[in-house]
Design an enzyme around this catalytic site. Structure first.
Site, PDB file in Angstrom:
ATOM      1  N   PHE A  38       0.939  -1.191   0.058  1.00  0.00           N
ATOM      2  CA  PHE A  38       0.046  -0.007  -0.039  1.00  0.00           C
ATOM      3  C   PHE A  38       0.980   1.252   0.096  1.00  0.00           C
ATOM      4  O   PHE A  38       1.354   1.487   1.099  1.00  0.00           O
ATOM      5  CB  PHE A  38      -0.956   0.157   1.168  1.00  0.00           C
ATOM      6  CG  PHE A  38      -1.968   1.204   1.618  1.00  0.00           C
ATOM      7  CD1 PHE A  38      -1.598   2.184   0.709  1.00  0.00           C
ATOM      8  CD2 PHE A  38      -3.111   1.049   2.120  1.00  0.00           C
ATOM      9  CE1 PHE A  38      -2.682   3.295   0.683  1.00  0.00           C
ATOM     10  CE2 PHE A  38      -3.930   2.022   2.370  1.00  0.00           C
ATOM     11  CZ  PHE A  38      -3.726   3.250   1.324  1.00  0.00           C
TER      12      PHE A  38
ATOM     13  N   ASN B 262       7.175  -4.336   6.660  1.00  0.00           N
ATOM     14  CA  ASN B 262       5.723  -3.492   6.814  1.00  0.00           C
ATOM     15  C   ASN B 262       6.250  -2.437   8.037  1.00  0.00           C
ATOM     16  O   ASN B 262       6.537  -2.728   9.268  1.00  0.00           O
ATOM     17  CB  ASN B 262       4.845  -4.488   7.440  1.00  0.00           C
ATOM     18  CG  ASN B 262       3.343  -3.667   7.708  1.00  0.00           C
ATOM     19  OD1 ASN B 262       3.522  -2.620   7.283  1.00  0.00           O
ATOM     20  ND2 ASN B 262       2.548  -4.681   8.299  1.00  0.00           N
TER      21      ASN B 262
ATOM     22  N   LYS C   1      -0.415  20.558  17.098  1.00  0.00           N
ATOM     23  CA  LYS C   1       1.133  20.559  16.397  1.00  0.00           C
ATOM     24  C   LYS C   1       1.695  19.114  15.797  1.00  0.00           C
ATOM     25  O   LYS C   1       0.736  18.026  16.371  1.00  0.00           O
ATOM     26  CB  LYS C   1       2.071  20.890  17.543  1.00  0.00           C
ATOM     27  CG  LYS C   1       1.950  22.033  18.145  1.00  0.00           C
ATOM     28  CD  LYS C   1       2.163  23.374  17.374  1.00  0.00           C
ATOM     29  CE  LYS C   1       0.828  23.990  16.612  1.00  0.00           C
ATOM     30  NZ  LYS C   1       1.308  25.058  15.611  1.00  0.00           N
TER      31      LYS C   1
ATOM     32  N   CYS D 296     -12.409  36.874  22.107  1.00  0.00           N
ATOM     33  CA  CYS D 296     -10.684  36.691  22.406  1.00  0.00           C
ATOM     34  C   CYS D 296      -9.849  37.701  22.177  1.00  0.00           C
ATOM     35  O   CYS D 296     -10.090  38.432  21.183  1.00  0.00           O
ATOM     36  CB  CYS D 296     -10.218  35.500  21.417  1.00  0.00           C
ATOM     37  SG  CYS D 296      -8.420  34.981  21.523  1.00  0.00           S
TER      38      CYS D 296
ATOM     39  N   CYS E 192      -4.433  30.507  27.444  1.00  0.00           N
ATOM     40  CA  CYS E 192      -5.447  29.399  27.278  1.00  0.00           C
ATOM     41  C   CYS E 192      -5.058  28.471  28.430  1.00  0.00           C
ATOM     42  O   CYS E 192      -6.088  27.885  28.825  1.00  0.00           O
ATOM     43  CB  CYS E 192      -5.645  28.942  25.942  1.00  0.00           C
ATOM     44  SG  CYS E 192      -5.869  30.136  24.669  1.00  0.00           S
TER      45      CYS E 192
ATOM     46  N   CYS F 251      -8.701  32.749  31.163  1.00  0.00           N
ATOM     47  CA  CYS F 251      -9.095  33.630  30.067  1.00  0.00           C
ATOM     48  C   CYS F 251     -10.123  34.612  30.687  1.00  0.00           C
ATOM     49  O   CYS F 251     -11.148  34.236  31.223  1.00  0.00           O
ATOM     50  CB  CYS F 251      -9.698  32.864  29.090  1.00  0.00           C
ATOM     51  SG  CYS F 251     -10.350  33.795  27.587  1.00  0.00           S
TER      52      CYS F 251
END
Length: 1455
Positions: free
Chosen positions: A238, A258, A909, A1074, A1080, A1085
């Site tokens: 694949f 694999n 991230k 905001c 945060c 906040c």
């Protein structure tokens, strides 16, 4: 024309970043008996693994499949006489399976090259044979690139002494042919065809660009009864691209693979560096003929095969060679015998590990050896029959074997090895193999005689610490800022953890910044055991003074003249020459030092100095003779250390960072932390961060990471890269050495000004992480925030235009790549009223994945309501949402998010999830997420459910089964190679692929990830579009992008670069109130958005209307641009990259050299194929076994009547039970059906994800075994697995279920009569399970439920476990050695509630499975109870105690 070669030359695609995953299988007669049945059965295994392969735009062209077998001597004896070939005895001749160009003239050139090379090497050409094939059933694309396939027969010459000698000569012959190929006059296309699949006197490979079921029909030889072998190794591929090559199919010459080798670049570099030192009595003068060992631009599998071949051909055994390349984790393995540790340590001095999530099986004609990486991320199951047959594959059930013929069922374990010796006629286990290998030589003695350890060196006087004004001056010279000290250094020195931040990175790329940037910032991260790579001043002093045997160190200065133009290049040349001379002088350690910076001398960037020397020595062939130690004042954060190691540093002494840390402690800036502890904390925090970066790539050792170069440069020109950072991708070219020098000198002038000004701050205040007046440019600043908030609240188009102009105008302050792009002005406009209306355009918009938990209920629901009102989509983020939101409100509003995000391999991230600090996980968040309140949540790295693209395809299949009407949406981060992964997503039947930019927001994530991971979405989106179009996969998948998009102009560029849809995350939060405090993660906040504090949430002032106004403003601005460019619909503009051009009037000093040609490349196939999504994926759901289940369960679904279903099952029946459960959930919601309403009895081997998402009221009993992901996400019901009918093996000693069972399950029960694989109950949130033994990492990240283990466990049990309980039967008394005590404690089972629960579950297990271990435990209950250990998470205990106290208080108050 090869479209991918064209794209690699002119576009963003790079073949180095192709990925493939696969199905692997072996069938062998353990006693060595040869038969044709082995061939036919292995081909049947290949067919039964077919779903693990893939096809692209042509449904009859696969990604590749093939078979490796013993030399078919009997077959050749029968056919060769008619060809005039006189065969000698087996072993005295070799056969080459050769792919040749289709062009007859090119074939002649290739054959002539081979013939001449055979003669030149003193061998005899016996003849050629045309391999008979039948291409009629091949797909269009496979036929279009089909090579001519011939076999060449070669015998030894007069000097050939034995079969092993002949094999070495054949190896040399192949290398000579490969080196000579460029000189035989072939075109690039013809040369692409040429490939020698195998050239051996012991094995033969048949392979091609085939689907699994096509192999036997294409190669007619495989049907001949005289073609016999004692084993066959098969593989189904694949791949991420569809324009495959026949030569890329597996098996390679020795192996099938694999997984992924993520350290390939470094492994190749180090191999190249060693070549000049190679010598072997077996090769003599021929040694110089066999280089380069590594085939240039080869895949990771081909590279591994090259290295393995070298080790084998120079006399090592197959198991020895494999263990050198993929060693198990040994340094921290306390119970491992010392002789085995000595074996590993000795070989680590010869070769760095080939690291990554990989399963490799290799064969040399006599032995078959399989090895699994230390983390166990790839499955490999095996069955041994009573008639001595071995069936081993990526899945169980690939060959039908009667239960009464099964002797044993097992699996390859992490870091373990498995060898079949056909000569000895037996399977040799891991322990015996490694015991024998470790005793073959006195490795411990060799180490004692030759190894020099840092801790054994004599103490030495370190350099004087920097203090006072000298410290400040050095900080200024190396670019330190007050912001860095406050936001990075202080948290690390205080807590020993990397600093955490929030929101996105809206500062410019380094190459766009007006500020002088460290060279580190031009590089972005792509995506254990640890020998400390960060060393103290004291440790460096010991290294500098070393003089033990042949180990001596010298220090080379990395300073350059700060007062002469061009001095940097001269200094680099001088440094490299001095390094060469140091090696000639016998030094084995070079310390690269930038100490001594003064008004006349500036430091060479430490990364540049390190990489320049590293690559210079590689080119000279001397790199492996010396270690590099970096002594620098520049590195100070995780990203810096990652880069230095990635480009060759062996150890790093960040002397200025350590002095700064000590100074902060002495000045009382670290909450009372003492200086020595502060330094230790600082080093520890950076090493933790380094390990996290390594783990994103599946790399486990610093040795493997060193030199691996897992980075992409942004904005560095190719000449600079080629000289100093060789083989690093840099697709948007920009600055060179001159600008790097100027940036260094700018910092130097700040430290040593011509005239001191009293008002000057000691350090630059910074402004990279948070907006500061006169600091770094930020796209979100007080001005843009105020303008947008006013515009959306007042519904003012004029105010929005002011905002848009402020963002779009980057003529003076560059911030983004798109700011340097312009629309071509030669387009004929159309009237605005003919352009697609805004109400339709906004349906292409989505909000980003902001999770409930990172933001408040009010903010989360506001975005959902707004998007539902306009027919767009909101995204739950990974935390999900309260199911009560699925019902509309009284006013008709819906708070149901259209996109339900399931975390795959990365979060906010790359390669790493965002974090949710424990203080934001309240009772409601804990309930929604099935986790413990108050416990920090970090998305686990991609080690559990997903790593490879085949696993991703499986997850897509699972989700489509549970809800066939859903759009399956896969989020990928923009990085080099993302286009190839997106192609894999398309081939894996994803409906949507999101290309997420590096600058997107996050609720909490390490600062190094926020700043340095990933790339701009412009690069990722353009590469994705280019690759999908080249592969003709674009029409079947929606492409979405996000990452700091703000305006209609941003949207227009995104559509022109190839997006179908666009995501906005930060901007909707801005319009909801905001103000970008970037707190945060602190839960403070002040506007009620990124907090769970009830009082702060009351301050939330956002409204759906504001969000709606914003999206319509963006759409209207986009409409004006569309009219100007002559587009009436968005669909017309998707992918029309030719409308964009680079701004040639760039004044910014660094950006003037940026080259956007590759970004704006338009592939010729754009004129031939569809370049936007218009087709629907075929998910193949019509084949699901669940259709039969649903049909037979109709009385239960419609009327609630009890039903019983009996059916056979096999491994190709995947995700069984999910579609049925989806039907039940759709009708009955969370409640499901009453317990036991649907009873399903299945017989056979179940496919992957058996019982996934199982609904309440469904009980499944399987007599057989099952593969990975059993019970994934199950919500209720019951799963029972028992051995197959007729079997008499001992179940508790055999594997009956696969890896990652019960992952993320939230309810129900499971009873397993036998053993499970790795990661049993990972992230279990509610299921009660009983099993009789498991592998490594049991109950990892578990947050709820109960696990009872009635047998042995593997290592690392309970890592990250924050909730639920586990009961482990510790008969041998050694469970504590396997237990991870990081978050949980071991206790005796003493509380009455626990005793009752444990006995009840064991009794249920006995009742459901007839378990012998359960019966034995219950028959002597009191004695057995003393052997159980309770695993109790400390956070769970805390929550239970808090709830108990709260309940008692309520009773006291209310009476």
């Amino acid at each position: 024309m090869n479209p991918l070669r064209e794209l690699a030359e002119h576009g963003l695609y790079s073949p180095h970043f192709e990925h493939d995953s696969c199905g692997v299988g072996v069938v062998a007669n353990i006693k060595g008996g040869q038969s044709h049945q082995i061939i036919t059965e292995s081909l049947q295994v290949l067919v039964n693994l077919g779903h693990r392969g893939a096809c692209g735009c042509d449904p009859e062209t696969g990604d590749g499949a093939g078979i490796l077998m013993q030399m078919p001597h009997t077959f050749f004896q029968e056919i060769c006489p008619s060809l005039g070939i006189d065969l000698p005895d087996l072993g005295a001749y070799g056969v080459g399976m050769v792919f040749l160009p289709p062009d007859p003239e090119a074939q002649v050139k290739c054959e002539d090259l081979i013939n001449r090379s055979i003669a030149a090497e003193g061998l005899n050409l016996l003849g050629w044979r045309e391999v008979p094939v039948d291409p009629d059933n091949l797909g269009r694309d496979a036929r279009a690139v089909q090579p001519a396939i011939r076999q060449v027969f070669v015998s030894g010459g007069a000097e050939t002494t034995d079969p092993d000698h002949l094999q070495r000569k054949l190896y040399t012959l192949r290398k000579v042919i490969e080196r000579s190929l460029p000189d035989c006059g072939l075109s690039d296309d013809d040369a692409d065809y040429f490939y020698i699949c195998s050239l051996s006197n012991s094995t033969m490979v048949y392979k091609g660009l085939l689907m699994a079921h096509q192999v036997a029909d294409f190669y007619l030889d495989l049907k001949d009864e005289s073609l016999v072998s004692a084993f066959a190794l098969v593989h189904s591929r694949f791949s991420t691209n569809t324009l495959g090559h026949w030569k890329l199919a597996h098996p390679y010459r020795y192996l099938a693979h694999n997984g992924e080798i993520n350290t390939l670049r470094g492994n190749s570099n180090w191999m190249y560096a060693r070549e000049s030192q190679f010598e072997s009595p077996m090769f003599g003068a021929d040694m110089e003929k066999i280089t380069p060992i590594m085939t240039p631009r080869a895949s990771d599998t081909a590279g591994f095969d090259n290295a393995l071949e070298l080790l084998l051909i120079t006399g090592r055994s197959l198991d020895h060679s494999m263990l050198m390349m993929i060693p198990e984790a040994w340094e921290q393995h306390e119970s491992m015998p010392q002789e085995k540790k000595d074996f590993y340590e000795y070989h680590s001095c010869l070769m760095e590990p080939w690291d990554g999530p990989a399963m490799i099986v290799a064969a040399n004609g006599k032995d078959i050896c399989a090895v699994l990486d230390r983390n166990g991320l790839r499955p490999f199951r095996y069955t041994v029959t009573k008639d001595d047959k071995l069936v081993m594959a990526s899945e169980t059930g690939v060959l039908d074997i009667p239960g009464e013929n099964i002797r044993q069922r097992g699996r390859l374990q992490p870091g373990r090895m498995f060898l079949v010796s056909l000569d000895e006629g037996r399977i040799i286990g891991d322990e015996e193999l490694k015991h024998d290998l470790s005793r073959r030589h006195p490795y411990g003695e060799w180490l004692a005689e030759n190894k020099v350890s840092l801790e054994d060196l004599a103490e030495a006087e370190p350099a004087s610490p920097l203090q006072g004004s000298e410290l400040v001056q050095q900080q200024r010279a190396f670019g330190y800022t007050l912001e860095e000290l406050r936001m990075l250094t202080i948290p690390m020195a205080s807590t020993a953890y990397e600093a955490v931040g929030s929101m996105g990175n809206d500062a410019p790329l380094a190459v766009l910044s007006e500020k002088s940037q460290p060279l580190f910032n031009y590089f972005k991260q792509l995506f254990a055991q640890l020998k400390t790579p960060i060393i103290t001043d004291e440790e460096l002093a010991k290294i500098r003074d070393v003089n033990v045997g042949d180990v001596r160190a010298t220090t080379l200065s990395t300073l350059f003249n700060a007062q002469g133009e061009g001095s940097l290049k001269e200094a680099l040349d001088r440094l490299c020459n001095k390094a060469s001379q140091a090696i000639s002088d016998g030094y084995s350690i070079i310390v690269l030092s930038d100490r001594g910076v003064n008004e006349k001398s500036a430091p060479i960037p430490s990364l540049l100095a390190t990489s320049a020397v590293h690559h210079h020595l590689i080119r000279e062939g001397t790199r492996t003779r010396v270690g590099l130690v970096v002594e620098s004042g520049e590195p100070r954060e995780v990203h810096h250390f990652c880069l230095l190691l990635g480009y060759g540093a062996g150890a790093i002494n960040p002397y200025l960072a350590l002095a700064t840390t000590r100074d902060l402690a002495e000045r009382g800036e670290l909450n009372g932390t003492k200086p020595d502890y502060a330094v230790k904390n600082y080093i520890k925090a950076n090493e933790k961060g380094l390990l996290k970066v390594m783990s994103k790539m599946g790399i486990s050792t610093v040795q493997s990471y060193r030199g691996a170069q897992i980075f992409e440069a942004v904005g560095l020109n190719q000449d600079f890269i080629d000289r100093y950072f060789t083989w690093t991708p840099s697709r948007v070219e920009g600055i060179g050495l001159g600008v790097v020098e100027e940036e260094q000198l700018n910092r130097h002038r700040f430290a040593f000004p011509e005239q001191e000004i009293d008002a000057t701050l000691d350090l630059d205040p910074g402004g990279t992480y948070q907006w500061r007046r006169h600091g770094e440019v930020h796209q979100w600043n007080p001005d843009t925030i105020a303008k947008l908030q006013y515009a959306t609240k007042a519904n003012s188009w004029d105010s929005y235009q002011e905002f848009s102009r402020a963002v779009n105008d980057q003529s003076t302050q560059l911030a983004t790549l798109r700011g340097l792009l312009e629309f071509k002005s030669d387009r004929e406009s159309v009237p605005l009223d003919e352009v697609e209306p805004a109400r339709d355009i906004v349906k292409r918009f989505a909000t980003g994945a902001a999770s409930f938990g990172s933001i408040s209920k009010e903010a989360h629901e506001t975005m959902a309501i707004a998007m539902n009102r306009i027919g767009a989509r909101s995204n739950t983020g990974e935390g999900g949402e309260d199911y009560h939101r699925y019902m509309p409100d009284e006013n008709g509003d819906s708070r149901n998010s259209a996109i339900k995000q399931i975390k795959m391999a990365q979060g906010s991230k790359p390669g790493e999830g965002g974090q949710l600090p424990g203080h934001k996980v309240d009772e409601v968040i804990g309930w929604v997420r099935n986790t413990m309140p108050g416990v920090e949540l970090i998305s686990p790295p991609p080690h559990h459910d997903i790593y490879s693209i085949e696993d991703l395809a499986q997850l897509i299949h699972d989700l489509k089964n549970i809800n066939p009407e859903s759009r399956i949406h896969v989020k990928l981060v923009a990085e080099v190679g993302v286009g190839t992964i997106a192609a894999g997503v398309s081939k894996g039947h994803g409906d949507v692929v999101l290309i997420s930019g590096h600058d997107g927001g996050t609720g909490a994530s390490p600062e190094s990830s926020i700043k340095h991971a990933g790339l701009p979405w412009e690069l990722g989106l353009a590469e994705t579009q280019q690759v999908l179009v080249a592969n003709d996969l674009r029409s079947r998948i929606v492409v979405q992008t996000d990452g700091q998009l703000k305006t209609g102009r941003d949207a227009a560029i995104a559509f022109l670069l190839g997006a179908d849809e666009i995501g906005f995350a930060t901007a909707p939060l801005i319009v909801s109130g905001c103000i970008m405090l970037r707190k945060c993660h602190l839960n403070t906040c002040s506007v009620g958005i990124a907090t769970q504090d009830p009082e702060l949430r009351k301050r939330f002032a956002g409204k759906p209307e504001y969000v709606i106004n914003y999206f319509f403003f963006v759409a209207e601005e986009l409409r004006e641009i569309m009219a100007q460019l002559g587009f009436r619909t968005v669909e017309d503009m998707i992918g029309r990259v030719e409308i964009l051009e680079a701004n040639t009037d760039v004044q910014q000093w660094k950006a003037r050299g940026l080259d956007f040609d590759k970004l704006l490349y338009r592939h010729p196939k754009c004129d031939e194929v569809t370049i936007y999504q218009c087709d629907v994926q075929d998910h193949g759901l019509e084949l699901a076994l669940d259709h039969q289940l649903i049909k037979q369960a109709t009385p239960a679904i419609d009327l609630g009547e009890a039903v019983t279903i009996d059916l056979p099952i096999r491994n190709s029946n995947r995700t069984v039970g999910a579609m049925l459960s989806g039907r039940i959930a759709k009708k009955y919601g969370e409640d499901g059906l009453p317990s036991g309403t649907v009873k399903i009895n299945l017989t056979g081997s179940a496919g992957q994800s058996f019982g996934a998402f199982l609904a309440k009221g469904v009980d499944i009993r399987l007599a057989g075994d099952t593969n990975d992901y059993m019970g994934k996400g199950m919500n209720g019901g019951k799963i029972v697995v028992v051995p197959p009918p007729g079997s008499d093996f001992v179940p508790e000693d055999n594997i009956i279920i696969g890896n990652v069972a019960l992952y993320g399950a939230t309810g129900g029960q499971a009873f397993i009569r036998g053993m499970g694989g790795e990661r049993f109950c990972v992230r279990n949130s509610g299921v009660q399970a009983v099993i009789e033994g498991i592998g490594d990492h049991g109950c990892e990240y578990m947050t709820g439920g109960v696990a009872v283990i009635l047998g042995p466990t593997g290592r690392n049990f309970a890592a990250g476990m924050s909730g639920g309980v586990a009961f482990v039967y510790d008969a041998s008394g050694d469970f504590a050695n396997h237990f991870n005590d990081g978050m949980a404690d071991l206790e005796d089972v003493a509380e009455s509630e626990d005793i009752v629960l444990l006995r009840h579950l064991i009794e249920a297990h006995l009742e459901n499975t007839g378990s012998t271990p359960a019966s034995q435990v219950l028959s002597d209950w009191d004695r057995s109870l003393t052997k159980f250990k309770k695993v109790m998470p400390r956070d769970y205990r805390r929550v239970l105690e808090e709830r108990k106290k709260a309940a008692e208080l309520e009773v006291a108050i209310n009476g």
